[in-house]
Scaffold this active site. Structure first.
Site, PDB file in Angstrom:
ATOM      1  N   ASN A   1       0.802  -1.229   0.000  1.00 30.85           N
ATOM      2  CA  ASN A   1       0.000   0.000   0.000  1.00 30.85           C
ATOM      3  C   ASN A   1       0.835   1.280   0.000  1.00 30.85           C
ATOM      4  O   ASN A   1       0.383   2.306  -0.498  1.00 30.85           O
ATOM      5  CB  ASN A   1      -1.014   0.002   1.150  1.00 30.85           C
TER       6      ASN A   1
ATOM      7  N   LYS B   1      12.420  -7.369   1.173  1.00 25.75           N
ATOM      8  CA  LYS B   1      11.485  -8.155   0.373  1.00 25.75           C
ATOM      9  C   LYS B   1      10.191  -7.363   0.236  1.00 25.75           C
ATOM     10  O   LYS B   1       9.351  -7.363   1.134  1.00 25.75           O
ATOM     11  CB  LYS B   1      11.185  -9.512   1.006  1.00 25.75           C
TER      12      LYS B   1
ATOM     13  N   GLY C   1       2.568  -5.346   7.864  1.00 27.19           N
ATOM     14  CA  GLY C   1       1.554  -6.139   7.163  1.00 27.19           C
ATOM     15  C   GLY C   1       0.437  -6.519   8.105  1.00 27.19           C
ATOM     16  O   GLY C   1       0.239  -5.912   9.167  1.00 27.19           O
TER      17      GLY C   1
ATOM     18  N   GLU D   1       4.755  -3.907  12.638  1.00 28.90           N
ATOM     19  CA  GLU D   1       3.715  -2.886  12.457  1.00 28.90           C
ATOM     20  C   GLU D   1       2.576  -3.596  11.746  1.00 28.90           C
ATOM     21  O   GLU D   1       2.639  -3.855  10.546  1.00 28.90           O
ATOM     22  CB  GLU D   1       4.256  -1.705  11.648  1.00 28.90           C
TER      23      GLU D   1
END
Length: 482
Positions: free
Chosen positions: A156, A179, A233, A255
């Site tokens: 996002n 990644k 994520g 997070e």
């Protein structure tokens, strides 16, 4: 000649390992606005993941020994390059993520600022020297780089989530393996090229993409040279990664998900609350962990707020992210649209009223109409789950105690918003909210100079601010006789 980062075809040539671009393919990157394939990026097997660890480990001693001022100057140059190439990066983000150009431009500026902030923090790593309470010796505390760090970022905010991790890691003296999400890897490769240009030594930053993240990440975390995992994520994936990291006792910063309440009291400035609601809800078309998910509005102002919010949401222009006129772009995937459809259908079946929107849009691309739902019940699934889309769910409350109870009735605790003209109430409610971050009479809270993170199931640790660099450091204590 500098590459054109807004051309996705230039970012399909390979993984970035040890300062080299390794050719390959296998993962298509699509434009959410059209469904067209933009490029194809490599699909790293476990062996490439381990090669990235080897490269990061080989570069670790040299980067750790690099003077803080030198590390600082490299990050500062990286910030300057991102700023100079901001428009090209913004177009690239809009192409692979779908977000409106205005949002993409804002993300690039925000992302670059993490490099500038940590360029400054690199020269201010704290230490401590004091006398032991017994007077028997002196206490000396130093901070050292934690070591090779695995950074896993979501789709996002493909630029900002990377720089928020790379910046403090490099400032602390760590080497990293990034990644990025396979939906939006092109921005990560573009920034790696800028890092090269800024003077990042080979192996200090490595970037890989894979369609088998479970196997690759497990192999990386099992390598004893890897000492840090920083993940942004969903909470379910975060739980799995914590369990995997526990096998090797790898330090973790997490997070995770959010379910942000947006509280509007009767004494709030209505136009300001509506302005804030649009920012808190519609930044990145609602695809943000800090997005306002649950609007709790007091009885006296409820109807006027719903009317104002409905008018503003209905007026938003929906379109392709790269169209300068677009105010709300597509969702990242068709699966994301289907999830929103299910949440809205569930809420309506339980009595919610659709004030505007309420449906996916026909045609190419993953579009969902900006939506306002009123009379949403606490039993609705969207009261417990992240919507991650352009849907504002409005609930009614009567008094302060009820507002706090409803706001805290979630396993998440990342962000919260409070609108009131009573300063004492603002801080009283803010203290009562079980959230890592609270915005008072503001619709935007994120700032590179502030600690970002949550409570409860929303994560562990903090990113940004003066505390963010300590996530990539170990405190070492010396007992000294002098």
């Amino acid at each position: 000649m500098n590459p054109d980062f807004s051309n996705p075809a230039l970012h399909s040539e390979g993984q970035y390992i040890g300062g080299r671009w390794l050719p390959g393919g296998g993962i298509p990157v699509t434009n959410p606005s059209t469904g067209a394939v933009l490029a194809e990026v490599p699909d790293a097997p476990v062996e490439v993941g381990l090669a990235a660890v080897e490269a990061a480990a080989a570069a670790a001693a040299g980067w750790r020994a690099t003077p803080p001022r030198q590390r600082s100057e490299i990050l500062r140059r990286w910030w300057a390059l991102m700023t100079e190439r901001a428009e090209e990066l913004a177009v690239l983000i809009s192409l692979e993520n779908g977000k409106a150009l205005a949002d993409a431009r804002g993300e690039v500026a925000y992302a670059a600022e993490f490099f500038r902030w940590y360029a400054e923090e690199a020269t201010r790593i704290p230490g401590e020297f004091r006398t032991a309470p017994s007077g028997a010796h002196r206490i000396l505390v130093d901070h050292e780089p934690i070591g090779v760090s695995l950074l896993i970022t979501p789709w996002n905010f493909p630029a900002a989530m990377a720089t928020r991790k790379i910046g403090p890691a490099l400032a602390a003296g760590c080497t990293v393996i990034l990644k990025p999400a396979s939906e939006t890897p092109l921005t990560a490769f573009a920034m790696a090229r800028l890092g090269e240009e800024a003077g990042v030594p080979p192996g200090v930053v490595n970037v890989l993409t894979t369609s088998q993240p479970g196997a690759v990440v497990s192999a990386i975390l099992a390598d004893p040279r890897v000492r840090k995992l920083s993940f942004t994520g969903s909470t379910p994936v975060g739980r799995l990664l914590l369990a995997e990291a526990a096998k090797s006792v790898v330090s973790c910063s997490m997070e995770l998900g959010g379910n942000a309440p947006f509280l509007v009291f009767d004494d709030a400035d209505l136009p300001a609350a509506l302005d804030g609601a649009m920012v808190a809800k519609m930044r990145n078309a609602g695809e943000a962990c800090t997005a306002a998910n649950r609007f709790y509005v007091q009885d006296g102002i409820h109807d006027a707020f719903v009317a104002g919010l409905t008018e503003r949401m209905a007026a938003l222009r929906v379109g392709a992210g790269t169209d300068p006129a677009t105010q709300c772009g597509p969702m990242i995937t068709a699966k994301a649209v289907a999830k929103i459809e299910g949440l809205v259908a569930d809420a309506v079946a339980r009595g919610a009223r659709v004030r505007t929107g309420g449906a996916a849009l026909d045609g190419a691309g993953n579009f969902y109409a900006p939506t306002v739902l009123d009379n949403v019940l606490a039993s609705a699934a969207m009261a417990r789950e992240e919507i991650f889309g352009p849907v504002a769910a409005v609930y009614r409350f009567s008094d302060e105690a009820e507002a706090i109870r409803l706001a805290n009735d979630t396993e998440y605790g990342l962000a919260a918003y409070v609108y009131t003209s009573d300063l004492q109430r603002a801080f009283r409610v803010g203290r009562a909210l079980e959230s890592g971050m609270v915005a008072l009479n503001r619709g935007l809270m994120s700032d590179p100079a502030a600690p970002f993170g949550g409570a409860k199931q929303s994560g562990l640790g903090r990113e940004g601010g003066t505390t963010g660099i300590l996530e990539f450091m170990e405190a070492k204590y010396y007992a000294v006789d002098i």
